[in-house]
Design a protein around this motif. Structure first.
Motif, PDB file in Angstrom:
ATOM      1  N   SER A  13       5.744  -2.220 -14.631  1.00 50.11           N
ATOM      2  CA  SER A  13       5.452  -2.991 -13.424  1.00 50.11           C
ATOM      3  C   SER A  13       4.980  -2.029 -12.333  1.00 50.11           C
ATOM      4  CB  SER A  13       6.688  -3.765 -12.966  1.00 50.11           C
ATOM      5  OG  SER A  13       7.741  -2.884 -12.657  1.00 50.11           O
ATOM      6  N   SER A  14       4.197  -2.553 -11.385  1.00 48.33           N
ATOM      7  CA  SER A  14       3.663  -1.651 -10.376  1.00 48.33           C
ATOM      8  C   SER A  14       3.322  -2.362  -9.083  1.00 48.33           C
ATOM      9  CB  SER A  14       2.405  -0.942 -10.900  1.00 48.33           C
ATOM     10  OG  SER A  14       1.353  -1.864 -11.074  1.00 48.33           O
ATOM     11  N   CYS A  15       3.169  -1.548  -8.062  1.00 47.12           N
ATOM     12  CA  CYS A  15       2.673  -1.982  -6.760  1.00 47.12           C
ATOM     13  C   CYS A  15       1.631  -0.966  -6.318  1.00 47.12           C
ATOM     14  CB  CYS A  15       3.795  -2.062  -5.736  1.00 47.12           C
ATOM     15  SG  CYS A  15       3.192  -2.442  -4.074  1.00 47.12           S
ATOM     16  N   THR A  16       0.424  -1.445  -6.071  1.00 48.92           N
ATOM     17  CA  THR A  16      -0.661  -0.588  -5.624  1.00 48.92           C
ATOM     18  C   THR A  16      -1.099  -1.051  -4.247  1.00 48.92           C
ATOM     19  OG1 THR A  16      -1.411  -0.323  -7.905  1.00 48.92           O
ATOM     20  CG2 THR A  16      -2.970   0.289  -6.175  1.00 48.92           C
ATOM     21  N   LEU A  17      -1.282  -0.120  -3.339  1.00 50.18           N
ATOM     22  CA  LEU A  17      -1.763  -0.424  -2.005  1.00 50.18           C
ATOM     23  C   LEU A  17      -3.092   0.285  -1.807  1.00 50.18           C
ATOM     24  CD1 LEU A  17      -1.202  -1.812   0.707  1.00 50.18           C
ATOM     25  CD2 LEU A  17      -0.115   0.317   1.451  1.00 50.18           C
ATOM     26  N   ASP A  18      -4.112  -0.509  -1.490  1.00 49.81           N
ATOM     27  CA  ASP A  18      -5.454   0.020  -1.258  1.00 49.81           C
ATOM     28  C   ASP A  18      -5.932  -0.389   0.123  1.00 49.81           C
ATOM     29  OD1 ASP A  18      -6.247   0.987  -4.015  1.00 49.81           O
ATOM     30  OD2 ASP A  18      -5.796  -1.099  -4.474  1.00 49.81           O
ATOM     31  N   TYR A  19      -6.775   0.459   0.714  1.00 53.68           N
ATOM     32  CA  TYR A  19      -7.519   0.049   1.894  1.00 53.68           C
ATOM     33  C   TYR A  19      -8.912  -0.298   1.403  1.00 53.68           C
ATOM     34  CZ  TYR A  19      -9.918  -0.246   6.283  1.00 53.68           C
ATOM     35  OH  TYR A  19     -10.668  -0.706   7.330  1.00 53.68           O
ATOM     36  N   ASP A  20      -9.279  -1.559   1.499  1.00 55.39           N
ATOM     37  CA  ASP A  20     -10.576  -2.057   1.073  1.00 55.39           C
ATOM     38  C   ASP A  20     -11.547  -1.840   2.230  1.00 55.39           C
ATOM     39  OD1 ASP A  20     -12.813  -3.632   0.452  1.00 55.39           O
ATOM     40  OD2 ASP A  20     -11.604  -5.122  -0.602  1.00 55.39           O
ATOM     41  N   GLU A  21     -12.243  -0.718   2.193  1.00 57.95           N
ATOM     42  CA  GLU A  21     -13.121  -0.341   3.297  1.00 57.95           C
ATOM     43  C   GLU A  21     -14.260  -1.328   3.489  1.00 57.95           C
ATOM     44  OE1 GLU A  21     -14.094   3.931   3.411  1.00 57.95           O
ATOM     45  OE2 GLU A  21     -12.577   4.138   1.828  1.00 57.95           O
ATOM     46  N   ALA A  22     -14.808  -1.850   2.399  1.00 53.13           N
ATOM     47  CA  ALA A  22     -15.929  -2.781   2.493  1.00 53.13           C
ATOM     48  C   ALA A  22     -15.531  -4.064   3.228  1.00 53.13           C
ATOM     49  CB  ALA A  22     -16.454  -3.115   1.094  1.00 53.13           C
ATOM     50  N   ASN A  23     -14.291  -4.501   3.033  1.00 48.35           N
ATOM     51  CA  ASN A  23     -13.836  -5.743   3.659  1.00 48.35           C
ATOM     52  C   ASN A  23     -12.975  -5.524   4.900  1.00 48.35           C
ATOM     53  OD1 ASN A  23     -14.946  -7.856   1.935  1.00 48.35           O
ATOM     54  ND2 ASN A  23     -13.699  -6.907   0.337  1.00 48.35           N
ATOM     55  N   GLY A  24     -12.480  -4.329   5.085  1.00 44.34           N
ATOM     56  CA  GLY A  24     -11.689  -4.029   6.271  1.00 44.34           C
ATOM     57  C   GLY A  24     -10.283  -4.590   6.239  1.00 44.34           C
ATOM     58  N   TRP A  25      -9.641  -4.555   5.055  1.00 43.46           N
ATOM     59  CA  TRP A  25      -8.258  -5.003   4.976  1.00 43.46           C
ATOM     60  C   TRP A  25      -7.468  -4.188   3.962  1.00 43.46           C
ATOM     61  CZ3 TRP A  25     -11.336  -9.724   3.642  1.00 43.46           C
ATOM     62  CH2 TRP A  25     -11.565  -9.859   2.277  1.00 43.46           C
ATOM     63  N   LEU A  26      -6.160  -4.282   4.109  1.00 47.97           N
ATOM     64  CA  LEU A  26      -5.259  -3.678   3.133  1.00 47.97           C
ATOM     65  C   LEU A  26      -4.995  -4.691   2.028  1.00 47.97           C
ATOM     66  CD1 LEU A  26      -2.827  -2.004   5.636  1.00 47.97           C
ATOM     67  CD2 LEU A  26      -4.218  -0.796   3.955  1.00 47.97           C
ATOM     68  N   ARG A  27      -4.867  -4.189   0.803  1.00 47.80           N
ATOM     69  CA  ARG A  27      -4.610  -5.051  -0.353  1.00 47.80           C
ATOM     70  C   ARG A  27      -3.421  -4.477  -1.114  1.00 47.80           C
ATOM     71  NH1 ARG A  27      -8.230  -8.307  -3.715  1.00 47.80           N
ATOM     72  NH2 ARG A  27      -9.868  -7.614  -2.298  1.00 47.80           N
ATOM     73  N   ALA A  28      -2.356  -5.276  -1.214  1.00 48.00           N
ATOM     74  CA  ALA A  28      -1.196  -4.913  -2.033  1.00 48.00           C
ATOM     75  C   ALA A  28      -1.276  -5.732  -3.314  1.00 48.00           C
ATOM     76  CB  ALA A  28       0.098  -5.207  -1.289  1.00 48.00           C
ATOM     77  N   THR A  29      -1.286  -5.056  -4.449  1.00 51.47           N
ATOM     78  CA  THR A  29      -1.384  -5.725  -5.746  1.00 51.47           C
ATOM     79  C   THR A  29      -0.121  -5.429  -6.540  1.00 51.47           C
ATOM     80  OG1 THR A  29      -3.776  -5.396  -5.705  1.00 51.47           O
ATOM     81  CG2 THR A  29      -2.785  -6.007  -7.828  1.00 51.47           C
ATOM     82  N   TRP A  30       0.592  -6.481  -6.896  1.00 47.83           N
ATOM     83  CA  TRP A  30       1.851  -6.384  -7.631  1.00 47.83           C
ATOM     84  C   TRP A  30       1.612  -6.835  -9.062  1.00 47.83           C
ATOM     85  CZ3 TRP A  30       6.194  -4.784  -4.834  1.00 47.83           C
ATOM     86  CH2 TRP A  30       6.045  -4.762  -3.447  1.00 47.83           C
ATOM     87  N   LEU A  31       2.123  -6.053 -10.043  1.00 48.86           N
ATOM     88  CA  LEU A  31       1.932  -6.360 -11.457  1.00 48.86           C
ATOM     89  C   LEU A  31       3.259  -6.348 -12.197  1.00 48.86           C
ATOM     90  CD1 LEU A  31      -1.039  -3.915 -12.191  1.00 48.86           C
ATOM     91  CD2 LEU A  31      -1.207  -6.361 -11.755  1.00 48.86           C
TER      92      LEU A  31
END
Length: 140
Positions: A13-31
């Motif tokens: 299981s995981s949690c990834t945090l990205d800054y989506d520069e193209a869209n200008g938001w943070l994205r937290a993805t939980w698996l």
């Protein structure tokens, strides 16, 4: 740009945090099956990242989770949310787990401070992204 990623070596299981520069938001993805301790740690890592990347928009993607997501709406409301608001978070697009549109974030949405945070719950990522784009256009 990936900010952080934590993977539980026991079950993947995981949690990834990205800054989506193209869209200008943070994205937290939980698996996978995220245990409560992992959820607290992932939420805390988001707060740490927000100190450096002041961003009012978050896409929280739980669409690939299995099992319960988080056991403490109270902690989110009383600890996490005030800190996130203080650092500038204003819009959260929450993609719920499949078959669970009434998950913890939906419950949390009813307890938020009026006018300080806009939270919408979605059943797919595309709709969440579209809503965030709309919020950005309104704010501009």
């Amino acid at each position: 740009m990936q900010i952080s990623k934590h993977t539980d070596l026991r079950d993947g299981s995981s949690c990834t945090l990205d800054y989506d520069e193209a869209n200008g938001w943070l994205r937290a993805t939980w698996l996978g099956h995220v245990e409560p301790r992992e959820a607290y740690n992932g939420a805390a890592r988001y707060l740490q990242a927000l100190q450096n990347v002041r961003c009012p928009y978050l896409l929280n993607d739980n669409s690939q989770l299995s099992g319960p997501w988080f056991d403490s709406v109270e902690w989110l409301r009383t600890v996490w949310l005030p800190r996130a608001l203080h650092m500038g978070l204003r819009y959260v697009a929450h993609v719920a787990q499949p078959h669970d549109l009434l998950d913890e974030a939906a419950s949390m949405g009813r307890t938020l401070l009026e006018g300080q945070l806009h939270l919408q719950v979605f059943d797919d990522v595309a709709s969440a992204e579209e809503w965030l784009h709309q919020m950005q256009a309104q704010a501009a």
